[in-house]
Design an enzyme around this catalytic site. Structure first.
Site, PDB file in Angstrom:
ATOM      1  N   GLU A   1       3.226   1.368  -7.102  1.00  0.00           N
ATOM      2  CA  GLU A   1       1.958   1.707  -6.454  1.00  0.00           C
ATOM      3  C   GLU A   1       0.978   0.567  -6.739  1.00  0.00           C
ATOM      4  O   GLU A   1       0.585   0.362  -7.892  1.00  0.00           O
ATOM      5  CB  GLU A   1       1.425   3.013  -7.035  1.00  0.00           C
ATOM      6  CG  GLU A   1       0.197   3.546  -6.354  1.00  0.00           C
ATOM      7  CD  GLU A   1       0.520   4.231  -5.056  1.00  0.00           C
ATOM      8  OE1 GLU A   1      -0.350   4.231  -4.179  1.00  0.00           O
ATOM      9  OE2 GLU A   1       1.627   4.766  -4.907  1.00  0.00           O
TER      10      GLU A   1
ATOM     11  N   SER B   1       0.858  -1.189   0.000  1.00  0.00           N
ATOM     12  CA  SER B   1       0.000   0.000   0.000  1.00  0.00           C
ATOM     13  C   SER B   1       0.891   1.234   0.000  1.00  0.00           C
ATOM     14  O   SER B   1       1.838   1.321   0.762  1.00  0.00           O
ATOM     15  CB  SER B   1      -0.886  -0.017   1.245  1.00  0.00           C
ATOM     16  OG  SER B   1      -0.109  -0.223   2.403  1.00  0.00           O
ATOM     17  N   CYS B   2       0.601   2.200  -0.866  1.00  0.00           N
ATOM     18  CA  CYS B   2       1.503   3.329  -1.074  1.00  0.00           C
ATOM     19  C   CYS B   2       0.718   4.561  -1.508  1.00  0.00           C
ATOM     20  O   CYS B   2      -0.464   4.480  -1.811  1.00  0.00           O
ATOM     21  CB  CYS B   2       2.528   3.006  -2.171  1.00  0.00           C
ATOM     22  SG  CYS B   2       3.330   1.397  -1.995  1.00  0.00           S
ATOM     23  N   THR B   3       1.402   5.705  -1.568  1.00  0.00           N
ATOM     24  CA  THR B   3       0.855   6.919  -2.158  1.00  0.00           C
ATOM     25  C   THR B   3       1.951   7.568  -2.988  1.00  0.00           C
ATOM     26  O   THR B   3       3.092   7.679  -2.535  1.00  0.00           O
ATOM     27  CB  THR B   3       0.377   7.908  -1.076  1.00  0.00           C
ATOM     28  OG1 THR B   3      -0.490   7.243  -0.155  1.00  0.00           O
ATOM     29  CG2 THR B   3      -0.349   9.086  -1.703  1.00  0.00           C
TER      30      THR B   3
END
Length: 498
Positions: free
Chosen positions: A95, A2-4
């Site tokens: 991502e 999980s990333c941004t």
């Protein structure tokens, strides 16, 4: 993972640089130590084998030197996260994205399957390799590309040949362009060039909301894709548009209840931050709310974007909204949505490629480790032959001898005392970034004037000086935060017997 991710075109960055930043976050309940390394060409494999999918890939014989941020603990593969090669080309990986059942039925993911039974017997099923994934992408792509566009083409060809077992978004960056690639199903992909006057916010959700097939199959000025993507759309009736304007987000993405709690709020809060005048973001009559499915993929900021803006954005916990997890009241909306600055941030990597500098100085890697609300982004030159011990010797055990674990400890202590430690952490963030940025400014000037004979050695030594300051100031912060936390312990008592 999980990333941004945040992508900033050169015309809306404060200094004309392209800027690409990404939080790498662990899955829930996991924490992944990271280290900062340089991979020399002699250490780059010529035959690559994935740990997770077992796929084997022959690699070219002419790799370039590159930096990356792999997992510090062996076992699940490399997971390079982000890096810069010697031609000042950068990539992030990856991502993690969402998709829908129609796409997965049309182009299934290529998932590793163990052998079944005993070889030679009737019901024996041999092992089946999977495709490539986040574990692999930096290692098999970054050492071989000369531009952002080149990166899209190389990774795209690998995806078409070997497939993938997961849905991912990958950014490629040089001093001129940023390209964003999204995988579609097991073998297909699409990519779009980020306009120079726009920025992009990407949570864990397929993001592209417009795609031009004519350009992708023609001049490839702004769009590229796998050769089978349009036939796939047509054969399996994936285009859901009523007006003929193809929207990849509708065709390939998802709009689930989980997205509305986990993904779209992150786009909403950051576009609200960077572009407050572009729309009405709050209230009953808002143009967009945290659960809107049509929040734009890209936007124009109200002003030029700085490194500090990006770090602040990637530390966001919905401050200034009813959803802030650190609000003092117990309102029902508190902690309703998944924060960007979360406990499971492993590393924030921001690559700034400065077109106005000599090649050796162009690329700066801003690195934060641990939970972003409690850390600082420290700048390091990418044109080096080694990295500081404070960042490259991370292990799997908690310690105060490296940058990752010291930041992880600070975050765990400060989180429970957010309002009591906030001012201390704010002073640290401003001081350490100012001190290390001053070294970058001074080194830039000295390099241009004196032109050192061994640029890599010169910049490697500069990075060591920066890491020394980061350690000194971070140790001081730990000392202060520990003091506050110790005084706030539940078993404290005012009457002293000392």
């Amino acid at each position: 993972m999980s990333c941004t991710t945040i992508l900033v075109g050169k015309n809306v960055s404060y200094d004309g640089s392209t800027m690409v930043a990404r939080n790498e976050d662990s899955p829930s309940g996991q924490f992944t130590p990271k280290k900062f390394v340089v991979v020399d060409p002699k250490n780059q494999p010529r035959k690559y084998k994935s740990v997770i999918s077992k796929v084997e890939i022959d690699l070219p014989d002419n790799p370039m030197r590159y930096t990356c941020m792999p997992n510090a603990v062996a076992g699940e593969g490399i997971w390079g996260a982000f890096g810069v090669n010697e031609k000042n080309v950068s990539m992030t990986a990856t991502e993690t994205l969402t998709t829908n059942e129609r796409v997965l039925a049309a182009d299934p993911l290529v998932i590793y399957e163990k052998e079944q039974g005993t070889k030679g017997e009737k019901n024996y099923v041999p092992e089946k390799f999977g495709g490539i994934g986040e574990e692999d992408m930096v290692s098999i792509t970054l050492p071989y590309i000369s531009s952002a566009r080149d990166g899209v083409k190389r990774l795209g060809s690998l995806l078409e040949e070997f497939g993938t077992y997961e849905l991912n978004g990958i950014a490629f960056q040089d001093q001129t362009e940023i390209w964003w690639l999204e995988t579609v199903g097991g073998h297909n992909w699409m990519a779009r060039r980020v306009p120079d006057d726009k920025y992009v916010i990407m949570p864990n959700q397929l993001g592209l909301d417009y795609f031009d097939f004519d350009d992708a199959y023609g001049d490839e000025k702004e769009f590229m894709c796998s050769k089978n993507l349009k036939p796939l759309v047509e054969k399996f009736h994936l285009d859901l548009s009523l007006d003929g304007k193809f929207n990849p987000r509708d065709a390939f993405g998802s709009h689930s209840d989980t997205d509305h709690a986990y993904n779209t709020p992150r786009s909403w809060v950051l576009m609200r931050f960077f572009s407050p005048s572009a729309a009405k973001w709050d209230g009953c009559n808002a143009d967009y709310n945290p659960e809107s499915n049509d929040i734009p993929w890209m936007n124009t900021p109200d002003r030029k974007i700085t490194v500090e803006d990006i770090k602040y954005a990637l530390s966001n916990h919905y401050q200034g909204t009813p959803y802030d997890c650190y609000k003092k009241d117990d309102s029902p909306e508190k902690n309703k949505y998944r924060s960007i600055g979360i406990n499971r941030n492993n590393v924030m990597g921001l690559v700034q490629i400065r077109p106005y500098m000599p090649d050796e100085l162009k690329s700066i890697e801003w690195i934060s480790l641990g939970s972003n609300p409690f850390n600082a982004a420290i700048p390091f030159y990418a044109f080096v032959n080694d990295t500081p011990d404070y960042l490259k010797n991370t292990t799997g055990m908690a310690t105060t001898s490296d940058f990752y674990w010291t930041n992880r400890i600070i975050g765990a202590l400060a989180d429970a005392h957010f309002h009591d430690t906030g001012a201390i952490i704010g002073r640290y963030q401003q001081k350490v970034v100012a001190l290390t940025s001053k070294i970058i400014n001074d080194t830039d000037a000295e390099f241009v004037i004196n032109k050192p004979a061994d640029a890599q050695k010169f910049l490697t030594e500069t990075n060591d000086r920066i890491a020394k300051i980061a350690k000194e100031e971070t140790d001081k912060l730990l000392n202060e935060v520990l003091y506050v936390a110790s005084n706030k312990m539940k078993n404290g008592f005012a009457l002293s017997d000392a």
